[in-house]
Enzyme design. Sequence first.
Site, PDB file in Angstrom:
ATOM      1  N   GLU A  17       0.849  -1.207   0.000  1.00 16.29           N
ATOM      2  CA  GLU A  17       0.000   0.000   0.000  1.00 16.29           C
ATOM      3  C   GLU A  17       0.876   1.245   0.000  1.00 16.29           C
ATOM      4  O   GLU A  17       1.913   1.285   0.682  1.00 16.29           O
ATOM      5  CB  GLU A  17      -0.889  -0.049   1.257  1.00 16.29           C
ATOM      6  CG  GLU A  17      -2.305   0.389   1.047  1.00 16.29           C
ATOM      7  CD  GLU A  17      -3.081  -0.485   0.047  1.00 16.29           C
ATOM      8  OE1 GLU A  17      -3.097  -0.142  -1.144  1.00 16.29           O
ATOM      9  OE2 GLU A  17      -3.670  -1.494   0.481  1.00 16.29           O
ATOM     10  N   HIS A  18       0.467   2.226  -0.749  1.00 21.43           N
ATOM     11  CA  HIS A  18       1.194   3.502  -0.855  1.00 21.43           C
ATOM     12  C   HIS A  18       2.625   3.321  -1.356  1.00 21.43           C
ATOM     13  O   HIS A  18       3.502   4.108  -1.015  1.00 21.43           O
ATOM     14  CB  HIS A  18       1.186   4.261   0.490  1.00 21.43           C
ATOM     15  CG  HIS A  18      -0.155   4.881   0.787  1.00 21.43           C
ATOM     16  ND1 HIS A  18      -0.531   6.112   0.305  1.00 21.43           N
ATOM     17  CD2 HIS A  18      -1.228   4.399   1.471  1.00 21.43           C
ATOM     18  CE1 HIS A  18      -1.769   6.379   0.703  1.00 21.43           C
ATOM     19  NE2 HIS A  18      -2.221   5.346   1.405  1.00 21.43           N
ATOM     20  N   GLY A 105     -16.420   4.774  -2.689  1.00 20.03           N
ATOM     21  CA  GLY A 105     -15.696   5.272  -1.501  1.00 20.03           C
ATOM     22  C   GLY A 105     -15.267   4.169  -0.549  1.00 20.03           C
ATOM     23  O   GLY A 105     -14.900   4.430   0.590  1.00 20.03           O
ATOM     24  N   GLY A 107     -12.742   2.115  -1.150  1.00 19.51           N
ATOM     25  CA  GLY A 107     -11.323   1.792  -1.352  1.00 19.51           C
ATOM     26  C   GLY A 107     -11.146   0.613  -2.283  1.00 19.51           C
ATOM     27  O   GLY A 107     -10.096  -0.039  -2.273  1.00 19.51           O
ATOM     28  N   SER A 109     -11.653   1.033  -5.532  1.00 23.85           N
ATOM     29  CA  SER A 109     -11.316   1.645  -6.802  1.00 23.85           C
ATOM     30  C   SER A 109     -12.486   1.876  -7.754  1.00 23.85           C
ATOM     31  O   SER A 109     -12.360   1.678  -8.967  1.00 23.85           O
ATOM     32  CB  SER A 109     -10.270   0.772  -7.483  1.00 23.85           C
ATOM     33  OG  SER A 109      -9.381   1.581  -8.138  1.00 23.85           O
ATOM     34  N   SER A 111     -13.554   4.722  -8.595  1.00 19.18           N
ATOM     35  CA  SER A 111     -13.220   5.864  -9.467  1.00 19.18           C
ATOM     36  C   SER A 111     -12.433   5.418 -10.687  1.00 19.18           C
ATOM     37  O   SER A 111     -12.799   5.723 -11.822  1.00 19.18           O
ATOM     38  CB  SER A 111     -12.346   6.888  -8.742  1.00 19.18           C
ATOM     39  OG  SER A 111     -12.923   7.285  -7.578  1.00 19.18           O
ATOM     40  N   GLU A 143      -7.340  11.426 -13.332  1.00 22.68           N
ATOM     41  CA  GLU A 143      -7.390  11.441 -11.863  1.00 22.68           C
ATOM     42  C   GLU A 143      -6.574  12.603 -11.296  1.00 22.68           C
ATOM     43  O   GLU A 143      -6.991  13.265 -10.355  1.00 22.68           O
ATOM     44  CB  GLU A 143      -6.897  10.111 -11.300  1.00 22.68           C
ATOM     45  CG  GLU A 143      -7.875   8.995 -11.609  1.00 22.68           C
ATOM     46  CD  GLU A 143      -7.438   7.626 -11.111  1.00 22.68           C
ATOM     47  OE1 GLU A 143      -8.188   6.675 -11.332  1.00 22.68           O
ATOM     48  OE2 GLU A 143      -6.353   7.504 -10.525  1.00 22.68           O
ATOM     49  N   ASP A 155      -4.251   0.904  -9.531  1.00 25.38           N
ATOM     50  CA  ASP A 155      -5.665   0.600  -9.740  1.00 25.38           C
ATOM     51  C   ASP A 155      -5.979   0.387 -11.219  1.00 25.38           C
ATOM     52  O   ASP A 155      -6.575  -0.617 -11.614  1.00 25.38           O
ATOM     53  CB  ASP A 155      -6.539   1.727  -9.179  1.00 25.38           C
ATOM     54  CG  ASP A 155      -6.276   1.974  -7.697  1.00 25.38           C
ATOM     55  OD1 ASP A 155      -5.500   1.220  -7.113  1.00 25.38           O
ATOM     56  OD2 ASP A 155      -6.846   2.915  -7.140  1.00 25.38           O
ATOM     57  N   TYR A 205      -4.182  12.235   1.232  1.00 28.63           N
ATOM     58  CA  TYR A 205      -3.442  11.317   0.358  1.00 28.63           C
ATOM     59  C   TYR A 205      -2.333  12.093  -0.374  1.00 28.63           C
ATOM     60  O   TYR A 205      -1.174  11.685  -0.393  1.00 28.63           O
ATOM     61  CB  TYR A 205      -4.413  10.689  -0.647  1.00 28.63           C
ATOM     62  CG  TYR A 205      -3.780   9.734  -1.622  1.00 28.63           C
ATOM     63  CD1 TYR A 205      -3.840   8.359  -1.410  1.00 28.63           C
ATOM     64  CD2 TYR A 205      -3.121  10.188  -2.760  1.00 28.63           C
ATOM     65  CE1 TYR A 205      -3.265   7.480  -2.311  1.00 28.63           C
ATOM     66  CE2 TYR A 205      -2.541   9.323  -3.656  1.00 28.63           C
ATOM     67  CZ  TYR A 205      -2.623   7.966  -3.436  1.00 28.63           C
ATOM     68  OH  TYR A 205      -2.031   7.092  -4.323  1.00 28.63           O
TER      69      TYR A 205
HETATM   70  C1  GLA Z   1      -5.333   4.676  -3.966  1.00 24.69           C
HETATM   71  C2  GLA Z   1      -4.563   5.112  -5.208  1.00 24.69           C
HETATM   72  C3  GLA Z   1      -3.536   4.059  -5.616  1.00 24.69           C
HETATM   73  C4  GLA Z   1      -2.658   3.652  -4.431  1.00 24.69           C
HETATM   74  C5  GLA Z   1      -3.506   3.323  -3.206  1.00 24.69           C
HETATM   75  C6  GLA Z   1      -2.653   3.097  -1.974  1.00 24.69           C
HETATM   76  O1  GLA Z   1      -6.135   3.562  -4.262  1.00 24.69           O
HETATM   77  O2  GLA Z   1      -5.443   5.349  -6.296  1.00 24.69           O
HETATM   78  O3  GLA Z   1      -2.753   4.546  -6.679  1.00 24.69           O
HETATM   79  O4  GLA Z   1      -1.695   4.628  -4.140  1.00 24.69           O
HETATM   80  O5  GLA Z   1      -4.426   4.357  -2.908  1.00 24.69           O
HETATM   81  O6  GLA Z   1      -1.862   1.989  -2.144  1.00 24.69           O
END
Ligand code: GLA
Length: 371
Positions: A17-18, A105, A107, A109, A111, A143, A155, A205
Site C-alpha cells: 500500500e502507498h 468510496g 477503497g 477503486s 473511481s 485522476e 488501480d 493522500y
Molecule cells: C489509492 C490510489 C492508488 C494507491 C492506493 C494506496 O487507491 O489510487 O494509486 O496509491 O491508494 O496503495
Amino acid sequence: MSSLIIESSGRINMIGEHVDYNGGCVLPGSIDKKIRFKFHKVDGPNCHIKSLTIAKEFKFSFENLSPRKVHWENYIIGAVNNLINKKLLKLSPFSCEISSYLPIGAGISSSSSLICGIVKGLIALNDLKLSNNDIVDIVLDVEHNYIGLKGGIMDQFTILNGKKDSLILLKCENREFKYIPSKLKNFKILLLNTNIEHKLANTAYNERVNECNEALKIINNYTDNNFDFLCEVPEKILNNNKKFLSKNLFKRASFVLNENLRTIHSAEMLEMNKLSELGNLMYESHYGLSKYYEVSCEELDFLVDLSRQHHKIIGSRMMGGGFGGCTINLIQDDFVDQFVDESCKAYHRKFGKEATPILTELDNGIMIKKT
Ligand code: GLA
C-alpha cells in the site's frame, strides 16, 4: 461498431500500500464486483450520460470539455477531453448508461474503474487502437487533473490487466509484472467496509505523496544520488541519512521501503502456498500504515484488532488509500458468516454505525461484451 457493453471491475490489494507512486511493488487483483456500461453511437452534437445507480444524468458536447461543478461528471468529461484534446483522437457522439455494483468510496477503486470503463468503451466504439499502458496513462491524467488525486498506477493497471484467480505482482517503476495464481485454498477474501468516507481523503493522500517526494529530494541532495523513486533507495542509505529528514519524513520513507520488501516477500509466500506467512505480513503492513504512514483510522484499527482474536482469520489490514474504506481479511470459508455477524455487531456497539461485508473473488479485469 455502433453499440457495446463494457464490464469494468473493482480491485483489491493483498499488500503493497502507498508504494505504487514510489515506484515499488504491489500485489493487487481485479474482482467480481463490476461497473456495467452500455454505449451507443448517437446523432450529434450532444452526448448523453445516465447513471442508473445514482439516478443522475447530463448532456455535453465535444465543444465544451472544461471541468464541471458536479463532481462525478468530471470522470467522464476528463476522459473524453483527454482522448480528443491530448491524444488527438476523433470520437463519434455517444450515449452511455452506467450501472454500478461497486460500492463507492470503499477503497476498491470505483473511481478508476469508472474512468477505465469510459476510456476502454470509447476506444472500442470508435475502432481505435490503444494499448493498456496508454489507457493507464490517460486514466492517471484524468485522476490527477480532473479529480485531484495524485495517485499511482496500481488501480488502473489492475483493472485493465486483471485475471481470474490471480493476483498481479507489479513493479510500478517500470510496469514489469507477473501473475501469481491465487486459489487461496479454503480461504476467502472478505472486505469489511467501515462506511467512513474522510472528506479530506484526497488532500491527506496528496500530502503523503508530497512527503515521499520531499524525502526523496533530500536523500538525493545529501547523498549526491539521483534516485528516480523512493523505493530505489537502499535501506542503509535511508538510515545513514536519518539526521537530514524530519521525524515524519523518516517514518514515511521507512514505511515505504519496508512495505515494498513485504510485498515481494508476500508474493514468494503465496507462490509457495504459505498463506499464514502471507497473513502475518498483512498484519505487519497494517501496523506500518497505522503507526508510521498514519493513513488508518480508529474504525479500521478496531476491525483489524477484532480479527486478531480468531485463528480462522490469518491476515487483516486496511486496504487502499486509507482514512476510511475497507479492511481486507483472509478468512477460512466456514467462519465467514460468524465473523461477519460478530464484527458488524461489535462495530455498531462501538461506533453506532453499520459496517458492510463484501465477500469477493478474484475475477477477470475489464471486458468488452459486444451487443
Ligand atoms: C489509492 C490510489 C492508488 C494507491 C492506493 C494506496 O487507491 O489510487 O494509486 O496509491 O491508494 O496503495
